[in-house]
Design an enzyme around this catalytic site. Sequence first.
Site, mmCIF file in Angstrom:
data_model
loop_
_atom_site.group_PDB
_atom_site.id
_atom_site.type_symbol
_atom_site.label_atom_id
_atom_site.label_comp_id
_atom_site.label_asym_id
_atom_site.label_seq_id
_atom_site.Cartn_x
_atom_site.Cartn_y
_atom_site.Cartn_z
ATOM 1 N N ASP A 9 22.705 30.282 -34.501
ATOM 2 C CA ASP A 9 22.448 29.816 -33.141
ATOM 3 C C ASP A 9 23.752 29.272 -32.578
ATOM 4 O OD1 ASP A 9 20.976 29.013 -30.841
ATOM 5 O OD2 ASP A 9 21.025 26.955 -31.567
ATOM 6 N N SER A 10 23.752 29.006 -31.288
ATOM 7 C CA SER A 10 24.929 28.399 -30.658
ATOM 8 C C SER A 10 25.105 26.952 -31.117
ATOM 9 C CB SER A 10 24.786 28.458 -29.142
ATOM 10 O OG SER A 10 23.564 27.863 -28.747
ATOM 11 N N TYR A 41 26.184 28.345 -25.068
ATOM 12 C CA TYR A 41 26.424 29.743 -24.738
ATOM 13 C C TYR A 41 25.828 30.086 -23.361
ATOM 14 C CZ TYR A 41 27.780 31.025 -29.580
ATOM 15 O OH TYR A 41 28.404 31.156 -30.794
ATOM 16 N N GLY A 42 24.790 29.351 -22.979
ATOM 17 C CA GLY A 42 24.006 29.685 -21.774
ATOM 18 C C GLY A 42 24.827 29.964 -20.532
ATOM 19 N N CYS A 72 19.412 32.308 -31.358
ATOM 20 C CA CYS A 72 19.821 31.950 -29.996
ATOM 21 C C CYS A 72 19.297 33.003 -29.007
ATOM 22 C CB CYS A 72 21.346 31.910 -29.949
ATOM 23 S SG CYS A 72 22.005 31.486 -28.355
ATOM 24 N N ASN A 73 18.521 32.542 -28.040
ATOM 25 C CA ASN A 73 17.973 33.469 -27.041
ATOM 26 C C ASN A 73 19.083 34.127 -26.229
ATOM 27 O OD1 ASN A 73 14.707 33.001 -26.376
ATOM 28 N ND2 ASN A 73 15.688 31.408 -27.571
ATOM 29 N N THR A 74 20.117 33.326 -25.883
ATOM 30 C CA THR A 74 21.196 33.867 -25.055
ATOM 31 C C THR A 74 21.933 34.966 -25.825
ATOM 32 O OG1 THR A 74 21.415 31.633 -24.151
ATOM 33 C CG2 THR A 74 23.153 33.196 -23.617
ATOM 34 N N GLU A 151 18.671 17.619 -26.540
ATOM 35 C CA GLU A 151 19.713 17.120 -27.454
ATOM 36 C C GLU A 151 19.847 15.601 -27.390
ATOM 37 O OE1 GLU A 151 23.338 19.289 -27.548
ATOM 38 O OE2 GLU A 151 22.275 21.076 -28.222
ATOM 39 N N CYS A 183 14.251 29.785 -24.925
ATOM 40 C CA CYS A 183 15.472 29.074 -25.322
ATOM 41 C C CYS A 183 15.128 28.247 -26.558
ATOM 42 C CB CYS A 183 15.931 28.165 -24.186
ATOM 43 S SG CYS A 183 17.310 27.102 -24.625
ATOM 44 N N THR A 184 16.098 28.180 -27.465
ATOM 45 C CA THR A 184 15.860 27.458 -28.721
ATOM 46 C C THR A 184 15.419 26.003 -28.521
ATOM 47 O OG1 THR A 184 18.230 27.018 -28.666
ATOM 48 C CG2 THR A 184 17.464 28.741 -30.166
ATOM 49 N N HIS A 185 15.920 25.383 -27.457
ATOM 50 C CA HIS A 185 15.648 23.953 -27.264
ATOM 51 C C HIS A 185 14.282 23.675 -26.640
ATOM 52 C CE1 HIS A 185 19.932 23.904 -27.892
ATOM 53 N NE2 HIS A 185 19.973 22.587 -27.855
HETATM 54 N N1 DGL Z 1 20.688 28.447 -28.118
HETATM 55 C C1 DGL Z 1 20.697 28.675 -26.681
HETATM 56 C C2 DGL Z 1 19.546 29.633 -26.350
HETATM 57 O O1 DGL Z 1 18.563 29.733 -27.043
HETATM 58 C C3 DGL Z 1 20.567 27.381 -25.897
HETATM 59 C C4 DGL Z 1 21.792 26.507 -25.946
HETATM 60 C C5 DGL Z 1 23.026 27.161 -25.377
HETATM 61 O O2 DGL Z 1 23.153 27.316 -24.132
HETATM 62 O O3 DGL Z 1 23.873 27.540 -26.169
HETATM 63 O O4 DGL Z 1 19.616 30.323 -25.365
#
Ligand code: DGL
Length: 267
Positions: A9-10, A41-42, A72-74, A151, A183-185
């Site tokens: 993940d990011s 990463y977003g 990571c979704n992005t 976070e 998104c992971t969060h």
């Molecule tokens: N992990 C990113 C996602 O799932 C969220 C955090 C980021 O922007 O890196 O898209």
Amino acid sequence: MKRPIGIFDSGVGGLTVYRAIRAAFPSEDLIYFGDTARVPYGPKSPNTILDYSLQNARFLLQHNIKILVVACNTASAVALPQLQNLARIPIVGVIEPGAMQAVQKTKSGRIGVIGTMGTVRSQAYGKAILNLAPDFEIYSTACPLFVSLAEEGFDRHPVAKTIAQHYLSFFDDKDIDTLVLGCTHYPLLKDVIAEVMGPDVSLVDSAQAISDHLQTLIAPTDNTKPGTDEFFVSDNEEQFSQLAAKILGSELHHLKRVKLFESWFEE
Ligand code: DGL
């Protein structure tokens, strides 16, 4: 020889994916890499997200993994096809499984998607859903501040509700019955999102969706010995540990910082 499942993940958010996979596969060995030096990463461009994702994947591939999960979704939205060219093991992202669950859950065929700017701009969820159900209506919006709220541990803070009401008002006139937490969060803010969306909207947790999908790739085992966990980050081990303890409800062991960028400088 037993080979681990690699997850990247990011940063720390992908621990929602790790948590779902650990719960479903207690005897599997897991290796997690969080790119804490370069998160988020977003907001970054597709080229940068692709470069980072390839580096992360190559690092995990050095560990003889049997499956790579792009938590990571992005990164999944932007880089999955290129990542899949890296190795002949299953390399899976969170978009397809999340899209599949949304299609299974909706009754009206009107689906909302929330994610980072990168994920929303890529329209990856929309494309994946329309691939499965071409007549459906998809409405997507980015909720960038959700990452910081999660976070900061502000998931139950009144400010989370105010921000959720602001972002999610996008759906007021869309009449959706299903919302993908892309998104992971966002699973960390599930309660407040559910409260704002109301009981008529079902939430799809992409972390749970990918874990469910792995059931199709990993053979059931009689092994009752608990699997091992290894965590790597590219920066800020302390902060990662603290957030991880909050997300997982227990302290992390086996956390190391890696100098990813030096070793891959010539790639
Ligand atoms: N992990 C990113 C996602 O799932 C969220 C955090 C980021 O922007 O890196 O898209």
